[in-house]
Design an enzyme around this catalytic site. Structure first.
Site, PDB file in Angstrom:
ATOM      1  N   ASP A 138       0.847  -1.191   0.000  1.00  0.00           N
ATOM      2  CA  ASP A 138       0.000   0.000   0.000  1.00  0.00           C
ATOM      3  C   ASP A 138       0.886   1.246   0.000  1.00  0.00           C
ATOM      4  O   ASP A 138       1.451   1.556   1.031  1.00  0.00           O
ATOM      5  CB  ASP A 138      -0.983   0.001   1.177  1.00  0.00           C
ATOM      6  CG  ASP A 138      -0.336  -0.394   2.507  1.00  0.00           C
ATOM      7  OD1 ASP A 138       0.760  -0.980   2.516  1.00  0.00           O
ATOM      8  OD2 ASP A 138      -0.951  -0.121   3.551  1.00  0.00           O
ATOM      9  N   GLU A 160      12.579   1.384   7.288  1.00  0.00           N
ATOM     10  CA  GLU A 160      11.517   0.535   6.767  1.00  0.00           C
ATOM     11  C   GLU A 160      11.742   0.168   5.296  1.00  0.00           C
ATOM     12  O   GLU A 160      11.363  -0.904   4.840  1.00  0.00           O
ATOM     13  CB  GLU A 160      10.226   1.349   6.938  1.00  0.00           C
ATOM     14  CG  GLU A 160       9.012   0.827   6.281  1.00  0.00           C
ATOM     15  CD  GLU A 160       7.897   1.873   6.226  1.00  0.00           C
ATOM     16  OE1 GLU A 160       6.758   1.445   6.351  1.00  0.00           O
ATOM     17  OE2 GLU A 160       8.175   3.074   6.057  1.00  0.00           O
TER      18      GLU A 160
END
Length: 568
Positions: free
Chosen positions: A320, A522
């Site tokens: 996403d 991340e």
């Protein structure tokens, strides 16, 4: 080659929605008011749906409704809203408390024996120490008064990804566990699996994450892969016994009416494949205003609801967001996740089928072994029939025609394969079943090398620079790991050397980024060694569970020679 797609005849289930809680509904109102009061800059909508109440909901709601408001939008002043939040809410991070993992030691015995370079070893121990920073337990307050929290109760301690991701996440946990196994933290790894089994027992599937607003969707199904890796290290038959019923239930979920699509080929053979399908048709609570803004392009309510479902389904995919899910790669409102059959999802379900057969064999359940080996063979054939593109030497996502989810059948057309290069096109390599044909693996490897996805600092997610985070130039730890491990498992000498080359690039970029910023990130920019990634709808996060896990896994597999430089 002509294929026909058939979906459930009456398409019942397409309006499936899991109800949310009154608390989540109220917190979305607080979130939207806060956005109006504090403005866009540095605003994280997730923070507000993570708050927990100090008093019961009706008392808090009453106080909120009584706040003085001005202007036609009913804006609350900064001072009034700050006082209200401080008075009625506990901090978003308070419902998870730090936990000291019982199996953590600063330098585990037999830790990364192949890492000979002292500089790299010392950094690896720092990454290992991050498991302590990321370990949490659900607070007693949540267990005693769950109605005051959006955090969901769990029986065991968790390892969180980091930063704004304060709760357990489903697919992140697989790479966290791979790292924990390299760190010899077997009990912590088993505790994570116990929590995810608890999700299946409670909700019927593993949730996207451990919050009340995530109950309407799952995430890439890797629970069986987690159990398999732990069993591989520990031979814990009891864990397998405990997990198998949950895995059977999860398999049924991913093959249920809303997920399953049947495609018929020219020979009249039926192939069953699965898609992502969130049980939700409203703005996502953790990002309410942005979802509404994106949906404002649609006039009709049913188009808006379909768009919301496709957005939530993209969140279920873990990607996403990405141009993978859009009909028009430059237009977010063309999100159509539910009308796409994704390569990687079907690979994860194939892995689940193989794992279930393996576990059933461990437990001596012959009939389950047979039926799941059969299911795996059928899915492998489906993956090759529908996704494989011989010219490109890749497996490509397949788009159902016109996005018409509810029709009896359609004819397969080559133009419905998404011919853009995505890292997911190579995920089947991760499964040993695809290695039987050495010529095929060589073909895929050549295709991968010439795809444009391999860069100075790792594998790009796509070649499209859309500004979305699951696109170019971002590289993500899970994709590096699955492709590298797939190349490695093929047994081909050239594939091993390519795998090692990519792992070295990825380790270097993580190392240099860590030295520059003091944190693991991340995602990373694959064009620039040592730079973390950007894009997307929130600030880049640090921590970071899966990045830590993949670095430790790569170092365990490949080591690091004393004379190899670790700089960019």
């Amino acid at each position: 080659m002509s294929l026909t797609t058939s979906l459930s005849p009456n398409c019942s289930g397409t309006d499936t929605v899991v109800a949310t809680t009154p608390l989540v509904t109220f917190l979305v109102r607080v979130q939207e008011t806060a956005l109006g009061t504090f403005g866009e800059e540095d605003f994280d909508p997730k923070l507000y749906v993570d708050l927990s109440l100090k008093f019961n909901l009706s008392k808090t709601q009453k106080a909120f409704d009584e706040l003085p408001r001005s202007g036609e939008n009913g804006t609350v002043s900064v001072e009034d809203l700050k006082v209200f939040i401080a008075t009625y809410f506990d901090d978003a991070a308070d419902d998870l408390v730090y936990y000291d993992p019982v199996d953590f030691v600063p330098e585990p015995e037999g830790f990364l024996p192949k890492v000979k370079n002292p500089e790299v070893r010392s950094w690896a121990l720092e990454v290992h120490a991050l498991w302590k920073n990321l370990s949490r337990k659900v607070s007693d307050g949540v267990l005693e008064h769950s109605e005051l929290h959006t955090l969901l109760p769990l029986p065991e301690a968790v390892v969180v990804p980091g930063s704004r991701f304060r709760e357990v996440y489903y697919w992140d946990s697989y790479w966290v566990i791979r790292g924990l196994l390299a760190s010899k933290m077997y009990e912590t790894a088993k505790a994570i699996v116990t929590n995810l089994i608890f999700h299946v027992d409670t909700y019927g599937y593993v949730l996207n994450g451990g919050r009340a607003y995530y109950t309407n969707r799952s995430q890439p199904p890797l629970l069986s892969a987690m159990v398999y890796e732990i069993y591989n290290r520990t031979c814990d038959v009891e864990l397998v016994r405990k997990a198998l019923p949950a895995l059977l239930k999860e398999h049924a979920f991913w093959n249920s009416e809303i997920h399953k699509v049947t495609i018929q080929d020219a020979q009249g053979c039926n192939h069953n494949l699965s898609r992502y399908y969130a049980m939700w048709n409203k703005p996502r609570p953790e990002r309410s205003r942005k979802d509404k803004e994106a949906a404002s392009k649609f006039l009709g309510n049913s188009e808006k609801q379909q768009f919301y479902r496709d957005v939530a389904s993209a969140a279920e995919s873990g990607w996403d967001f990405s141009t993978r899910w859009m009909r028009n790669t430059s237009e977010f409102s063309t999100m159509s996740t539910t009308s796409i059959l994704p390569v990687d999802l079907n690979v994860y379900i194939l892995k689940m089928e193989l794992d279930i057969a393996f576990f059933a064999n461990v437990l001596g359940n012959k009939s389950t072994v047979e039926s799941f080996l059969e299911a795996a063979e059928a899915r492998k054939n489906a993956i090759n029939s529908v996704f494989w593109n011989d010219e490109m030497g890749q497996w490509l996502d397949y788009r159902l025609t016109n996005g018409t989810i509810c029709k009896e059948s359609e004819t397969w057309q080559a133009c419905n394969q998404n011919q853009n290069a995505y890292a997911s096109n190579f995920i089947p390599l991760w499964i040993d079943l695809f290695h039987a044909d050495a010529a095929l693996v060589e073909n895929v490897m050549r295709s991968f090398q010439s795809s444009g996805l391999v860069h100075a600092a790792g594998i790009a997610t796509s070649l499209i620079n859309s500004g979305h985070q699951w696109d170019f130039p971002n590289g993500w730890a899970p994709l590096q790991h699955m492709i590298v491990e797939g190349l490695l498992r093929s047994g081909l000498k050239e594939a091993r050397s390519l795998a090692e080359d990519i792992a070295v690039r990825w380790i270097k970029t993580n190392y240099v980024g860590y030295k520059k910023t003091g944190a693991m990130h991340e995602k990373y920019n694959v064009q620039k060694c040592g730079e973390f990634g950007g894009g997307g709808f929130y600030k880049p996060q640090t921590g970071f569970g899966w990045s830590n896990g993949v670095v430790l896994t790569f170092l365990e597999e490949f080591g690091w020679p004393e004379d190899l430089s670790i700089g960019c």
